[in-house]
Design a protein around this motif. Structure first.
Motif, PDB file in Angstrom:
ATOM      1  N   SER A  44      55.874  57.685  22.454  1.00  0.00           N
ATOM      2  CA  SER A  44      55.562  56.437  21.876  1.00  0.00           C
ATOM      3  C   SER A  44      55.412  56.931  20.357  1.00  0.00           C
ATOM      4  O   SER A  44      55.374  58.289  19.948  1.00  0.00           O
ATOM      5  N   PRO A  45      55.593  56.004  19.620  1.00  0.00           N
ATOM      6  CA  PRO A  45      55.544  56.218  18.154  1.00  0.00           C
ATOM      7  C   PRO A  45      53.952  56.442  17.670  1.00  0.00           C
ATOM      8  O   PRO A  45      53.506  57.228  16.669  1.00  0.00           O
ATOM      9  N   PHE A  46      53.107  56.094  18.702  1.00  0.00           N
ATOM     10  CA  PHE A  46      51.842  56.385  18.631  1.00  0.00           C
ATOM     11  C   PHE A  46      51.288  57.413  19.549  1.00  0.00           C
ATOM     12  O   PHE A  46      51.397  56.795  20.929  1.00  0.00           O
ATOM     13  N   ASN A  47      50.775  58.486  19.448  1.00  0.00           N
ATOM     14  CA  ASN A  47      50.429  59.434  20.564  1.00  0.00           C
ATOM     15  C   ASN A  47      49.023  59.926  20.411  1.00  0.00           C
ATOM     16  O   ASN A  47      48.726  60.730  19.315  1.00  0.00           O
ATOM     17  N   ILE A  48      48.194  59.705  21.484  1.00  0.00           N
ATOM     18  CA  ILE A  48      46.908  60.357  21.536  1.00  0.00           C
ATOM     19  C   ILE A  48      47.237  61.757  22.063  1.00  0.00           C
ATOM     20  O   ILE A  48      47.847  61.862  23.187  1.00  0.00           O
ATOM     21  N   PHE A  49      46.585  62.982  21.890  1.00  0.00           N
ATOM     22  CA  PHE A  49      46.666  64.040  22.398  1.00  0.00           C
ATOM     23  C   PHE A  49      45.179  64.736  22.496  1.00  0.00           C
ATOM     24  O   PHE A  49      44.371  64.487  21.765  1.00  0.00           O
ATOM     25  N   VAL A  50      45.123  65.716  23.257  1.00  0.00           N
ATOM     26  CA  VAL A  50      44.075  66.708  23.302  1.00  0.00           C
ATOM     27  C   VAL A  50      44.268  68.019  23.167  1.00  0.00           C
ATOM     28  O   VAL A  50      45.738  68.443  23.404  1.00  0.00           O
ATOM     29  N   VAL A  51      43.496  68.722  22.516  1.00  0.00           N
ATOM     30  CA  VAL A  51      43.813  70.121  22.027  1.00  0.00           C
ATOM     31  C   VAL A  51      42.724  71.216  22.341  1.00  0.00           C
ATOM     32  O   VAL A  51      41.579  70.747  22.733  1.00  0.00           O
ATOM     33  N   GLY A  52      43.082  72.532  22.673  1.00  0.00           N
ATOM     34  CA  GLY A  52      42.122  73.529  23.084  1.00  0.00           C
ATOM     35  C   GLY A  52      42.814  74.742  22.543  1.00  0.00           C
ATOM     36  O   GLY A  52      44.217  74.943  22.535  1.00  0.00           O
ATOM     37  N   GLY A  53      42.041  75.762  21.777  1.00  0.00           N
ATOM     38  CA  GLY A  53      42.568  76.797  21.408  1.00  0.00           C
ATOM     39  C   GLY A  53      41.624  77.768  20.653  1.00  0.00           C
ATOM     40  O   GLY A  53      40.406  77.516  21.267  1.00  0.00           O
ATOM     41  N   GLY A  54      41.980  78.352  19.740  1.00  0.00           N
ATOM     42  CA  GLY A  54      40.929  79.304  19.149  1.00  0.00           C
ATOM     43  C   GLY A  54      41.724  79.753  17.754  1.00  0.00           C
ATOM     44  O   GLY A  54      42.674  79.211  17.402  1.00  0.00           O
ATOM     45  N   GLY A  55      41.063  80.701  17.106  1.00  0.00           N
ATOM     46  CA  GLY A  55      41.281  80.915  15.706  1.00  0.00           C
ATOM     47  C   GLY A  55      40.325  82.211  15.293  1.00  0.00           C
ATOM     48  O   GLY A  55      39.570  82.575  15.762  1.00  0.00           O
ATOM     49  N   PHE A  56      40.833  82.563  13.921  1.00  0.00           N
ATOM     50  CA  PHE A  56      40.015  83.324  13.341  1.00  0.00           C
ATOM     51  C   PHE A  56      39.613  82.882  11.887  1.00  0.00           C
ATOM     52  O   PHE A  56      40.358  82.091  11.350  1.00  0.00           O
ATOM     53  N   ALA A  57      38.617  83.287  11.237  1.00  0.00           N
ATOM     54  CA  ALA A  57      38.053  82.718  10.134  1.00  0.00           C
ATOM     55  C   ALA A  57      37.334  83.948   9.145  1.00  0.00           C
ATOM     56  O   ALA A  57      36.959  84.952   9.743  1.00  0.00           O
ATOM     57  N   PHE A  58      37.553  83.678   7.889  1.00  0.00           N
ATOM     58  CA  PHE A  58      37.113  84.557   7.115  1.00  0.00           C
ATOM     59  C   PHE A  58      35.907  83.658   6.375  1.00  0.00           C
ATOM     60  O   PHE A  58      36.505  82.769   5.617  1.00  0.00           O
ATOM     61  N   SER A  73      32.732  87.897   5.984  1.00  0.00           N
ATOM     62  CA  SER A  73      32.644  88.276   7.409  1.00  0.00           C
ATOM     63  C   SER A  73      33.769  87.703   8.054  1.00  0.00           C
ATOM     64  O   SER A  73      34.293  86.734   7.843  1.00  0.00           O
ATOM     65  N   PHE A  74      34.287  88.412   9.121  1.00  0.00           N
ATOM     66  CA  PHE A  74      35.438  87.972   9.997  1.00  0.00           C
ATOM     67  C   PHE A  74      34.905  87.415  11.290  1.00  0.00           C
ATOM     68  O   PHE A  74      33.855  87.959  11.770  1.00  0.00           O
ATOM     69  N   ASP A  75      35.470  86.479  11.824  1.00  0.00           N
ATOM     70  CA  ASP A  75      35.057  85.721  13.194  1.00  0.00           C
ATOM     71  C   ASP A  75      36.128  85.266  13.832  1.00  0.00           C
ATOM     72  O   ASP A  75      36.918  84.524  13.398  1.00  0.00           O
ATOM     73  N   LEU A  76      35.850  85.417  15.239  1.00  0.00           N
ATOM     74  CA  LEU A  76      36.771  84.552  16.016  1.00  0.00           C
ATOM     75  C   LEU A  76      36.049  83.234  16.687  1.00  0.00           C
ATOM     76  O   LEU A  76      35.061  83.357  16.916  1.00  0.00           O
ATOM     77  N   HIS A  77      36.805  82.014  16.851  1.00  0.00           N
ATOM     78  CA  HIS A  77      36.105  80.979  17.352  1.00  0.00           C
ATOM     79  C   HIS A  77      36.994  80.343  18.336  1.00  0.00           C
ATOM     80  O   HIS A  77      38.167  80.478  18.489  1.00  0.00           O
ATOM     81  N   TYR A  78      36.357  79.270  18.973  1.00  0.00           N
ATOM     82  CA  TYR A  78      37.015  78.411  20.089  1.00  0.00           C
ATOM     83  C   TYR A  78      36.884  77.071  19.548  1.00  0.00           C
ATOM     84  O   TYR A  78      36.048  76.569  19.051  1.00  0.00           O
ATOM     85  N   ILE A  79      38.100  76.287  20.164  1.00  0.00           N
ATOM     86  CA  ILE A  79      38.100  74.935  19.582  1.00  0.00           C
ATOM     87  C   ILE A  79      38.646  73.954  20.474  1.00  0.00           C
ATOM     88  O   ILE A  79      39.430  74.485  21.434  1.00  0.00           O
ATOM     89  N   GLY A  80      38.044  72.614  20.650  1.00  0.00           N
ATOM     90  CA  GLY A  80      38.462  71.695  21.455  1.00  0.00           C
ATOM     91  C   GLY A  80      38.177  70.593  20.855  1.00  0.00           C
ATOM     92  O   GLY A  80      37.728  70.276  19.832  1.00  0.00           O
TER      93      GLY A  80
END
Length: 150
Positions: A44-58, A73-80
């Motif tokens: 569809s031209p309009f798409n709803i989506f769900v995401v899950g993942g992670g990352g790192f941050a300074f 500081s360095f940090d690992l994090h989780y995302i939804g």
């Protein structure tokens, strides 16, 4: 696989919070995030989506009073999260995305509690797609034709 995708994002964020004395202060962070997304309306031209993942941050850790700690500081994090893509054409889209970020540190807003910090983040993205929808099919067909000619 149709409906599943891999996304990534580099972001600069500024978190606002209040110290125990009621003084407003901020924490700056730079992050790199990786997501697995599930499209609910992939064709569809309009798409709803769900995401899950992670990352790192300074980030710049804070004391309970809001003052800066002299080190980064360095940090690992989780995302939804949840988002929506609006496709202007086959190559351009505008994306709105909201995320809940669960960090691995309690120093984003000063060590005022024993739990790791978390925050909500929203973003507006303009995206360009280098390949059209039939690119993978064309790539696999070309590879099959090449292997038959050998």
């Amino acid at each position: 696989m149709e409906g599943l995708g891999i996304r990534s994002k580099v972001a600069y964020n500024q978190l606002s919070w209040k110290t125990s004395a009621g003084v407003s202060t901020t924490t700056e962070l730079m992050s790199m995030n990786f997501y697995l997304s599930g499209d609910l309306m992939p064709n569809s031209p309009f798409n709803i989506f769900v995401v899950g993942g992670g990352g790192f941050a300074f980030f710049d850790p804070k004391q309970a009073d809001g003052s800066r700690v002299t080190r980064s500081s360095f940090d690992l994090h989780y995302i939804g999260g949840l988002g929506a893509d609006y496709f202007l054409n086959e190559f351009w889209s505008i994306t709105l995305m909201g995320e809940y970020v669960l960090t691995g540190s309690r120093n984003y807003n000063g060590p005022v509690n024993s739990d790791n910090d978390s925050f909500l983040r929203g973003s507006i993205q303009i995206r360009y797609y280098f390949f059209d929808q039939s690119f993978i099919v064309k790539l696999l067909e070309a590879q099959r034709d090449r292997s038959k000619n050998k």
